[in-house]
Scaffold this motif. Structure first.
Motif, PDB file in Angstrom:
ATOM      1  N   PRO A 171       0.831  -1.210   0.000  1.00 53.04           N
ATOM      2  CA  PRO A 171       0.000   0.000   0.000  1.00 53.04           C
ATOM      3  C   PRO A 171       0.865   1.259   0.000  1.00 53.04           C
ATOM      4  O   PRO A 171       2.017   1.252   0.439  1.00 53.04           O
ATOM      5  N   LEU A 172       0.290   2.328  -0.480  1.00 55.64           N
ATOM      6  CA  LEU A 172       0.959   3.628  -0.521  1.00 55.64           C
ATOM      7  C   LEU A 172      -0.116   4.698  -0.459  1.00 55.64           C
ATOM      8  O   LEU A 172      -1.099   4.635  -1.178  1.00 55.64           O
ATOM      9  N   SER A 173       0.094   5.689   0.416  1.00 57.81           N
ATOM     10  CA  SER A 173      -0.890   6.768   0.541  1.00 57.81           C
ATOM     11  C   SER A 173      -0.185   8.115   0.459  1.00 57.81           C
ATOM     12  O   SER A 173       1.023   8.221   0.689  1.00 57.81           O
ATOM     13  N   LEU A 174      -0.996   9.138   0.130  1.00 59.52           N
ATOM     14  CA  LEU A 174      -0.456  10.487  -0.040  1.00 59.52           C
ATOM     15  C   LEU A 174      -1.371  11.489   0.652  1.00 59.52           C
ATOM     16  O   LEU A 174      -2.595  11.425   0.532  1.00 59.52           O
ATOM     17  N   LEU A 175      -0.756  12.406   1.405  1.00 55.28           N
ATOM     18  CA  LEU A 175      -1.480  13.520   2.017  1.00 55.28           C
ATOM     19  C   LEU A 175      -1.048  14.807   1.336  1.00 55.28           C
ATOM     20  O   LEU A 175       0.132  14.986   1.038  1.00 55.28           O
ATOM     21  N   LEU A 176      -2.005  15.705   1.118  1.00 55.96           N
ATOM     22  CA  LEU A 176      -1.684  17.034   0.613  1.00 55.96           C
ATOM     23  C   LEU A 176      -2.560  18.009   1.387  1.00 55.96           C
ATOM     24  O   LEU A 176      -3.780  17.845   1.435  1.00 55.96           O
ATOM     25  N   PHE A 177      -1.934  19.002   2.033  1.00 54.48           N
ATOM     26  CA  PHE A 177      -2.719  19.909   2.860  1.00 54.48           C
ATOM     27  C   PHE A 177      -2.116  21.308   2.853  1.00 54.48           C
ATOM     28  O   PHE A 177      -0.948  21.502   2.509  1.00 54.48           O
ATOM     29  N   ASP A 178      -2.955  22.286   3.195  1.00 56.97           N
ATOM     30  CA  ASP A 178      -2.450  23.641   3.374  1.00 56.97           C
ATOM     31  C   ASP A 178      -3.088  24.256   4.613  1.00 56.97           C
ATOM     32  O   ASP A 178      -3.947  23.651   5.269  1.00 56.97           O
ATOM     33  N   VAL A 179      -2.626  25.458   4.933  1.00 55.37           N
ATOM     34  CA  VAL A 179      -3.062  26.139   6.154  1.00 55.37           C
ATOM     35  C   VAL A 179      -4.262  27.022   5.816  1.00 55.37           C
ATOM     36  O   VAL A 179      -4.174  27.917   4.966  1.00 55.37           O
ATOM     37  N   ASP A 180      -5.386  26.757   6.468  1.00 56.80           N
ATOM     38  CA  ASP A 180      -6.587  27.562   6.262  1.00 56.80           C
ATOM     39  C   ASP A 180      -6.359  28.992   6.744  1.00 56.80           C
ATOM     40  O   ASP A 180      -5.806  29.214   7.837  1.00 56.80           O
ATOM     41  N   LEU A 181      -6.777  29.965   5.937  1.00 53.84           N
ATOM     42  CA  LEU A 181      -6.708  31.393   6.272  1.00 53.84           C
ATOM     43  C   LEU A 181      -5.282  31.896   6.480  1.00 53.84           C
ATOM     44  O   LEU A 181      -5.050  32.907   7.152  1.00 53.84           O
ATOM     45  N   PHE A 182      -4.319  31.204   5.872  1.00 55.51           N
ATOM     46  CA  PHE A 182      -2.919  31.596   6.093  1.00 55.51           C
ATOM     47  C   PHE A 182      -2.625  32.980   5.532  1.00 55.51           C
ATOM     48  O   PHE A 182      -1.912  33.772   6.154  1.00 55.51           O
ATOM     49  N   LYS A 183      -3.151  33.291   4.353  1.00 55.49           N
ATOM     50  CA  LYS A 183      -2.852  34.590   3.739  1.00 55.49           C
ATOM     51  C   LYS A 183      -3.322  35.726   4.629  1.00 55.49           C
ATOM     52  O   LYS A 183      -2.617  36.726   4.832  1.00 55.49           O
ATOM     53  N   THR A 184      -4.518  35.586   5.190  1.00 61.80           N
ATOM     54  CA  THR A 184      -5.046  36.625   6.075  1.00 61.80           C
ATOM     55  C   THR A 184      -4.165  36.772   7.314  1.00 61.80           C
ATOM     56  O   THR A 184      -3.826  37.883   7.740  1.00 61.80           O
ATOM     57  N   TYR A 185      -3.751  35.635   7.876  1.00 54.74           N
ATOM     58  CA  TYR A 185      -2.878  35.654   9.060  1.00 54.74           C
ATOM     59  C   TYR A 185      -1.551  36.328   8.722  1.00 54.74           C
ATOM     60  O   TYR A 185      -1.049  37.157   9.489  1.00 54.74           O
ATOM     61  N   ASN A 186      -1.009  35.990   7.569  1.00 50.36           N
ATOM     62  CA  ASN A 186       0.287  36.526   7.140  1.00 50.36           C
ATOM     63  C   ASN A 186       0.196  38.032   6.925  1.00 50.36           C
ATOM     64  O   ASN A 186       1.096  38.787   7.307  1.00 50.36           O
TER      65      ASN A 186
END
Length: 462
Positions: free
Chosen positions: A314-329
């Motif tokens: 088996p092989l799995s992949l996660l892809l994620f980003d930070v919600d509302l990061f641009k506003t925080y930045n």
């Protein structure tokens, strides 16, 4: 003195950017869009480095590299191309290129690559000069020893003192491969206390390749009496470690042509190998998060897909980003934004399996994790662990939207990434701070045709 760099590319805009950047880095740059003009420059002027594209109208980059290496054997070469073809990379390296970069690239990659290949060029030239001088000293001392039999004892002491002053291991062995001389450098490098422990010892017990490697060296020396820059590993006396070494072999003969012995000058290149390893690590690591970078992600994912296919694991992949990061930045500034991204990297390392899972900064505030030998349930547990752990860091209202997909037989690398990415955006559109799992319906083949199927999205929410 500034290192001289020759830039060759049929795109003037790329030449202008590279030329300006490298000039600011302290290099003396010459630019041209003509392969023939570049070869003319190499014929009339000494250059340290050639940076060339592959696909050009006048002449293919591989041919340029071959002609350039004939004209300037010690020229360092970096090939820069948009052609994502392993065959091109292999051909470029065989032609004499020292590094291979894919477009689009960032200037940081160019800077690291240029510094690395120029350092390697300098080491090779210094090693060549040093070994040549040392061999000449040994040869002159040996000839003098034969000519002055009356002063044999004095000459022998002088020669041994000269050789023992070298930090390199200097060995001689006879036609049968038995060691006939070893200097102090050889004793220290190989872990022996007295020279008699090495004398009469078969050379093939010192070489990591044993008798087969010794026969290979003999074959090469029958074709050419001298051989330089032969890289191998030597056995340490304790037997628990191997020493990377660069060896220069030369046959010592009498005036009538009969062989007396073979001289081996062995340079310990452990530090050089360590630096090369560090440079390679730097080229594939993201400096802010300590995760691997996007460039390495594609190479590693392709390898893991092939391994999953071959071994049926088996092989799995996660892809994620930070919600509302641009506003925080925007509100807190880039330094705080960097602190968030660095924390995400720490969370990935903390929540994944050491020496098994591989985390990457995909770009900006997007991250991906390759999970070898992890089925959907295991991958979901890891994804949830990452999501919850980051949420507990309490960066205002920042959370993670995670897409997850387990590899299906027949899926391409492109579709594997695309559907995982789609799950991430679905998770974000659904409010964020959750994991979406991609599941094609059972009637669909797990190929690029999945785009027409109706995937089941499993929502995991806090």
């Amino acid at each position: 003195m500034k290192a001289r760099v020759l830039l060759l590319d049929d795109e003037s805009s790329i030449l202008e950017i590279l030329g300006q950047f490298l000039s600011e880095e302290g290099y003396d740059c010459t630019q041209t869009t003509s392969a023939l003009k570049a070869l003319e420059y190499l014929h009339t002027r000494e250059y340290d480095l050639l940076i060339t594209d592959l696909k050009m109208p006048e002449m293919h980059g591989i041919e340029v590299v071959q002609k350039a290496k004939i004209e300037r054997p010690y020229l360092a070469v970096i090939v820069v191309t948009a052609l994502m073809d392993v065959t091109n990379a292999v051909d470029a390296m065989r032609a004499g290129a020292d590094d291979y970069l894919l477009k689009p690239f960032n200037l940081g990659e160019i800077s690291v690559a240029v510094e690395k290949v120029l350092d390697r060029r300098r080491l090779v030239i210094e090693n060549q000069l040093y070994q040549h001088r040392l061999e000449e000293s040994v040869r002159e001392a040996t000839v003098d020893l034969e000519r002055t039999n009356r002063e044999l004892s004095e000459t022998k002491e002088y020669l041994e003192s000269l050789l023992d002053s070298s930090v390199d291991a200097i060995l001689t062995f006879d036609a049968q491969g038995a060691v006939t001389y070893a200097n102090n450098g050889a004793l220290q490098m190989l872990g022996y206390h007295h020279s008699h422990e090495l004398l009469a010892r078969p050379m093939d017990t010192i070489l990591c390749g044993g008798a087969e490697e010794m026969r290979h060296i003999h074959r090469l020396l029958t074709l050419q009496r001298r051989m330089q820059n032969y890289e191998t590993e030597l056995h340490h006396q304790q037997g628990s470690s191997l020493i990377p070494a660069n060896i220069s072999f030369s046959q010592v003969r009498k005036p009538d042509g009969d062989q007396i012995s073979t001289l081996a000058i062995c340079k310990d290149i452990t530090e050089q190998k360590r630096l090369e390893s560090q440079l390679k690590e730097m080229s594939i690591k993201d400096s802010l998060t300590s995760l691997y970078n996007q460039r390495y992600f594609y190479d590693r994912l392709e390898a893991e897909i092939e391994r999953a296919r071959r071994q049926d694991h088996p092989l799995s992949l996660l892809l994620f980003d930070v919600d509302l990061f641009k506003t925080y930045n925007d509100c807190h500034g880039h330094l705080e934004g960097d602190r968030v991204l660095k924390t995400v990297g720490q969370v990935v390392i903390e929540c994944t399996r050491e020496h098994v899972d591989i985390g990457f900064r995909y770009g900006g505030d997007e991250f991906t994790v390759i999970l070898p030998e992890a089925d959907e349930e295991q991958a979901l547990n890891i994804a949830e662990r990452i999501r919850k752990t980051f949420e507990e860091k309490h960066f205002d209202h920042l959370t993670l939207s995670v897409g997850l997909m387990s590899y299906k037989k027949g899926s391409s690398l492109r579709s594997f990434i695309r559907f995982t990415d789609a799950m991430m955006y679905d998770a974000k559109r659904s409010g964020g701070n959750r994991v979406f799992v991609f599941r094609p319906d059972s009637s669909s083949a797990a190929t690029d045709d999945l785009v027409d199927s109706n995937p089941e999205k499993r929502k995991v929410q806090p």
